[in-house]
Structure formats: structure tokens, C-alpha cells
Design a protein around this motif. Structure first.
Motif, short mmCIF file in Angstrom:
data_model
loop_
_atom_site.label_atom_id
_atom_site.label_comp_id
_atom_site.label_asym_id
_atom_site.label_seq_id
_atom_site.Cartn_x
_atom_site.Cartn_y
_atom_site.Cartn_z
N TYR A 177 7.06 58.13 70.25
CA TYR A 177 7.74 58.82 69.65
C TYR A 177 7.43 58.36 67.94
N THR A 195 2.86 71.03 72.64
CA THR A 195 3.49 70.71 71.18
C THR A 195 3.85 69.36 71.18
N GLN A 197 6.74 68.02 70.83
CA GLN A 197 7.75 67.78 71.53
C GLN A 197 7.42 67.57 73.01
N ASP A 198 6.50 68.23 73.62
CA ASP A 198 5.80 67.89 75.04
C ASP A 198 5.26 66.75 74.86
N ASP A 201 8.17 63.99 75.21
CA ASP A 201 9.12 64.27 76.22
C ASP A 201 8.26 63.60 77.43
#
Length: 223
Positions: A177, A195, A197-198, A201
Motif C-alpha cells: 500500500y 494498474t 490498484q491491481d 489489491d
């Protein structure tokens, strides 16, 4: 055991390495040579950990060369070293190998394949976090530990007590993060096509922590 960690940027911390050390009752000291110019001595270091960062061993900052001199002294004293990303490149550079731009920028989660069974208990394949666009040549006398589809030299072993990994096996959830919120734009241009975010996550495989611990146990077993 005193574990001295060299951290080069706030985004790339020790993660699982700190947990491993505390689980075994070791003392952890974190140095920030890029910010403060301070390094431990070889005499006060039982295990040296050299983390990643947005720099190259080919850069001219004095602390980079001073860090390699400490690593040289550690190797001469037969003391263990673990390097991640920039740290692995520092090991290769110290041993006379070339560090240069990789044929493809790797940023995101992707597999690496184990190439040797010299270290017991390592799976044939691991899905790990890549965060780099440079690579290292394999130094003379080193054993190649891992490869990926894009990069041939993803890990090296020297003298049974020095390991360098081009990828980030040490990351825990919070580490990922932190990397993403501060440096997420770095995913642009990556061959892995993920990305930010990928990356954030993606569920970190539980076996990664176990393998990180096995590697550290292996290089420090004679300390």
C-alpha cells in the motif's frame, strides 16, 4: 544477532524481514544512508540487509560506494548479506558484474521460477512483486536462483551466505500500500500491464513469507 538494515526510501521498508528477526529474538537497527549518510561497521553487524530504492549502483552518490565497501568487508568476514532489488544489484556490482537497463520494465505481480535446489524448501514457482527496470549480470562464482519470463537473473547466491533478489519477496500488505500510494505512477510502461490498484489489491501469497524466512535462515545459519 544484530540485524542491520539499510533502507533507501520511505516506500520500501523491511516488511517480513523485521517480523522474521523479531520472531527469532534478533535486534533490528534500520539505517537511512541516503538521508543521513550513516552506516554500521562490519564489527557491529551480524546480518546485513540492503533494501531497494529509486537509485542505481551506477550512480555517483558517495554513500552508494560506501555501502558497497561495507558489503565487501562483510563478505571478507564471511558474514551474511541479503539484498532486495537495488541491494541485489549492489551485490552484483561489488562482484564486478554489470548493472544495466533491463529489456523490459517489470512492475507488478508475476511469477519467478526456481532454478536450483541448493536451498531446501523453495517452491518451483512463486508469484512476487516486481518494481524495477534494471537488471544485473550474474557475477562469476554466483549461483542463479530465479528467473522470470522477462528477466534471466532474478536472484543470486554467493558463498552460501549472500543472497540477492531482483524482486520484492519481503513485502507485506502495508508495504505494498505504501509503495502504491507514494510511487504508483511507476507502473506506467511496465510489461506486466497492471494498474496501481491491481498491484494494491493483489493478495500476497502466504508462501512468500515462509520462503523469505527460509532464505534468511539459510544465510544466517552459521552466525
Amino acid at each position: 544477532m544484530r540485524v542491520n538494515i539499510l533502507q533507501h526510501t520511505p516506500e520500501e521498508g523491511p516488511g517480513a524481514i523485521r517480523i522474521w528477526a523479531h520472531d527469532r529474538g534478533h535486534k533490528v537497527f534500520v539505517y537511512h544512508p541516503a538521508q543521513h549518510g550513516k552506516l554500521p561497521t562490519v564489527d557491529e553487524t551480524d546480518l546485513l540487509v540492503v533494501l531497494g530504492g529509486p537509485i542505481s549502483p551506477n550512480d555517483s552518490a558517495p554513500w552508494i560506494a560506501a555501502e558497497r565497501e561495507l558489503m565487501r568487508q562483510m563478505m571478507a568476514a564471511h558474514k551474511p548479506i541479503f539484498g532486495a532489488c537495488f541491494g541485489a544489484q549492489q551485490i552484483a556490482k561489488l562482484m564486478g558484474a554489470k548493472v544495466s537497463p533491463a529489456p523490459a520494465k517489470e512492475v507488478g505481480w508475476a511469477p519467478v521460477r526456481r532454478l536450483t535446489t541448493v536451498i531446501p524448501g523453495i517452491p518451483k514457482s512463486l508469484t512476487v512483486l516486481h518494481w524495477h527496470q534494471d537488471r544485473f549480470d550474474l557475477p562469476a562464482g554466483a549461483i542463479r536462483l530465479f528467473e522470470s519470463d522477462q528477466i534471466d537473473n532474478q536472484g543470486l547466491l554467493v558463498n552460501d551466505n549472500v543472497i540477492g533478489l531482483q524482486f520484492h519477496l519481503e513485502v507485506m500488505e502495508d508495504n505494498v500500500y505504501t509503495m502504491v500510494v507514494n510511487d504508483g505512477d511507476y507502473v506506467r510502461g511496465s510489461v506486466l500491464n497492471q494498474t496501481a490498484q491491481d498491484v494494491a489489491d493483489f493478495p500476497i501469497p502466504a508462501e512468500n513469507f515462509l520462503v523469505m524466512a527460509r532464505l534468511l535462515d539459510f544465510i544466517s545459519r552459521r552466525v
